[in-house]
Write a protein that holds these residues in place. Structure first.
Motif, short mmCIF file in Angstrom:
data_model
loop_
_atom_site.label_atom_id
_atom_site.label_comp_id
_atom_site.label_asym_id
_atom_site.label_seq_id
_atom_site.Cartn_x
_atom_site.Cartn_y
_atom_site.Cartn_z
N GLY A 1 0.82 -1.22 0.00
CA GLY A 1 0.00 0.00 0.00
C GLY A 1 0.85 1.26 0.00
O GLY A 1 0.54 2.23 -0.69
N LEU A 2 1.93 1.24 0.77
CA LEU A 2 2.84 2.39 0.80
C LEU A 2 3.50 2.58 -0.56
O LEU A 2 3.66 3.71 -1.03
CB LEU A 2 3.88 2.22 1.89
CG LEU A 2 4.88 3.37 2.04
CD1 LEU A 2 4.16 4.65 2.46
CD2 LEU A 2 5.96 3.02 3.05
N ALA A 3 3.88 1.47 -1.20
CA ALA A 3 4.48 1.56 -2.53
C ALA A 3 3.49 2.15 -3.54
O ALA A 3 3.85 2.98 -4.38
CB ALA A 3 4.96 0.19 -2.98
N ALA A 4 2.23 1.74 -3.45
CA ALA A 4 1.20 2.28 -4.34
C ALA A 4 1.00 3.78 -4.10
O ALA A 4 0.88 4.56 -5.04
CB ALA A 4 -0.11 1.53 -4.15
N ALA A 5 0.99 4.17 -2.82
CA ALA A 5 0.84 5.60 -2.51
C ALA A 5 2.04 6.39 -3.03
O ALA A 5 1.89 7.48 -3.57
CB ALA A 5 0.69 5.78 -1.01
N GLY A 6 3.24 5.84 -2.84
CA GLY A 6 4.44 6.51 -3.35
C GLY A 6 4.41 6.67 -4.85
O GLY A 6 4.80 7.71 -5.39
N THR A 7 3.96 5.64 -5.54
CA THR A 7 3.85 5.72 -7.00
C THR A 7 2.83 6.78 -7.41
O THR A 7 3.08 7.56 -8.33
CB THR A 7 3.44 4.35 -7.57
OG1 THR A 7 4.40 3.38 -7.17
CG2 THR A 7 3.35 4.39 -9.08
N ALA A 8 1.71 6.83 -6.72
CA ALA A 8 0.70 7.85 -7.03
C ALA A 8 1.23 9.25 -6.77
O ALA A 8 0.94 10.18 -7.53
CB ALA A 8 -0.57 7.59 -6.22
N VAL A 9 2.03 9.41 -5.72
CA VAL A 9 2.62 10.73 -5.45
C VAL A 9 3.59 11.11 -6.55
O VAL A 9 3.62 12.26 -7.01
CB VAL A 9 3.31 10.73 -4.07
CG1 VAL A 9 4.18 11.96 -3.90
CG2 VAL A 9 2.28 10.67 -2.96
N LEU A 10 4.41 10.14 -6.99
CA LEU A 10 5.36 10.42 -8.07
C LEU A 10 4.65 10.80 -9.37
O LEU A 10 5.17 11.58 -10.17
CB LEU A 10 6.27 9.22 -8.30
CG LEU A 10 7.33 8.97 -7.23
CD1 LEU A 10 8.08 7.68 -7.51
CD2 LEU A 10 8.29 10.15 -7.14
N LEU A 11 3.46 10.25 -9.57
CA LEU A 11 2.67 10.59 -10.75
C LEU A 11 1.85 11.86 -10.56
O LEU A 11 1.04 12.21 -11.42
CB LEU A 11 1.75 9.41 -11.11
CG LEU A 11 2.47 8.13 -11.55
CD1 LEU A 11 1.48 7.00 -11.74
CD2 LEU A 11 3.26 8.39 -12.82
N ARG A 12 2.04 12.51 -9.42
CA ARG A 12 1.36 13.77 -9.08
C ARG A 12 -0.17 13.63 -9.04
O ARG A 12 -0.91 14.51 -9.48
CB ARG A 12 1.77 14.89 -10.02
CG ARG A 12 3.26 15.18 -9.98
CD ARG A 12 3.59 16.42 -10.78
NE ARG A 12 5.00 16.66 -10.83
CZ ARG A 12 5.69 17.31 -9.90
NH1 ARG A 12 5.09 17.75 -8.83
NH2 ARG A 12 6.98 17.51 -10.06
N ALA A 13 -0.62 12.53 -8.48
CA ALA A 13 -2.06 12.31 -8.33
C ALA A 13 -2.59 13.16 -7.18
O ALA A 13 -1.85 13.52 -6.27
CB ALA A 13 -2.33 10.83 -8.05
N PRO A 14 -3.88 13.50 -7.20
CA PRO A 14 -4.48 14.23 -6.08
C PRO A 14 -4.42 13.39 -4.80
O PRO A 14 -4.35 12.17 -4.84
CB PRO A 14 -5.93 14.45 -6.51
CG PRO A 14 -5.95 14.23 -7.97
CD PRO A 14 -4.82 13.31 -8.29
N PHE A 15 -4.49 14.08 -3.67
CA PHE A 15 -4.31 13.41 -2.38
C PHE A 15 -5.31 12.29 -2.16
O PHE A 15 -4.95 11.20 -1.70
CB PHE A 15 -4.41 14.44 -1.24
CG PHE A 15 -4.27 13.83 0.12
CD1 PHE A 15 -3.04 13.36 0.56
CD2 PHE A 15 -5.36 13.69 0.95
CE1 PHE A 15 -2.90 12.79 1.80
CE2 PHE A 15 -5.24 13.12 2.20
CZ PHE A 15 -4.00 12.67 2.62
N LEU A 16 -6.57 12.51 -2.48
CA LEU A 16 -7.58 11.47 -2.28
C LEU A 16 -7.30 10.24 -3.14
O LEU A 16 -7.55 9.11 -2.72
CB LEU A 16 -8.98 12.01 -2.56
CG LEU A 16 -9.53 12.96 -1.50
CD1 LEU A 16 -10.90 13.48 -1.93
CD2 LEU A 16 -9.63 12.27 -0.16
N LEU A 17 -6.77 10.44 -4.32
CA LEU A 17 -6.41 9.32 -5.17
C LEU A 17 -5.21 8.56 -4.59
O LEU A 17 -5.14 7.33 -4.69
CB LEU A 17 -6.11 9.80 -6.59
CG LEU A 17 -5.94 8.73 -7.65
CD1 LEU A 17 -7.22 7.91 -7.77
CD2 LEU A 17 -5.60 9.35 -8.98
N VAL A 18 -4.26 9.27 -3.99
CA VAL A 18 -3.11 8.64 -3.33
C VAL A 18 -3.60 7.73 -2.20
O VAL A 18 -3.20 6.57 -2.09
CB VAL A 18 -2.12 9.70 -2.81
CG1 VAL A 18 -1.05 9.07 -1.94
CG2 VAL A 18 -1.49 10.46 -3.96
#
Length: 104
Positions: A71-88
């Motif tokens: 889950g942390l890896a998925a959140a990190g990937t979403a952050v790197l892709l500049r996704a909105p916070f709720l999507l992270v």
């Protein structure tokens, strides 16, 4: 009764720490090293808390890799892709749930 003593001691300790912080001389707070520390300390503490909660064993000591790490890896990937916070947060929750369902 010891729980209430612990709560009272913690409350008194927090109050005394706040009082101590209000009595720090202004000259000390204006130093560049203190300003850098005050800016970076919360980030370091939050990172340490995240690592401990993600990789810490539930019972006992040590580090583990489980669904929380995915889950942390998925959140990190979403952050790197500049996704909105709720999507992270949603990505982290979804991946953690899927890994737990697959392994458990």
């Amino acid at each position: 009764m010891t729980v209430w003593l612990a709560i009272g001691a913690t409350a008194a300790g927090c109050y005394l720490m706040k009082l101590l912080g209000l009595n720090v001389p202004t000259g000390l707070l204006d130093r560049p090293a203190v300003r850098r520390f005050a800016a970076l300390a919360p980030v370091a503490l939050l990172a340490a808390l995240t690592v401990l909660q993600t990789f810490g064993a539930r019972h006992g000591h040590g580090l583990v890799l489980d669904a929380r790490a995915a889950g942390l890896a998925a959140a990190g990937t979403a952050v790197l892709l500049r996704a909105p916070f709720l999507l992270v947060v949603g990505a982290a929750v979804l991946v953690t749930a899927l890994v737990r369902m697959a392994t458990g």
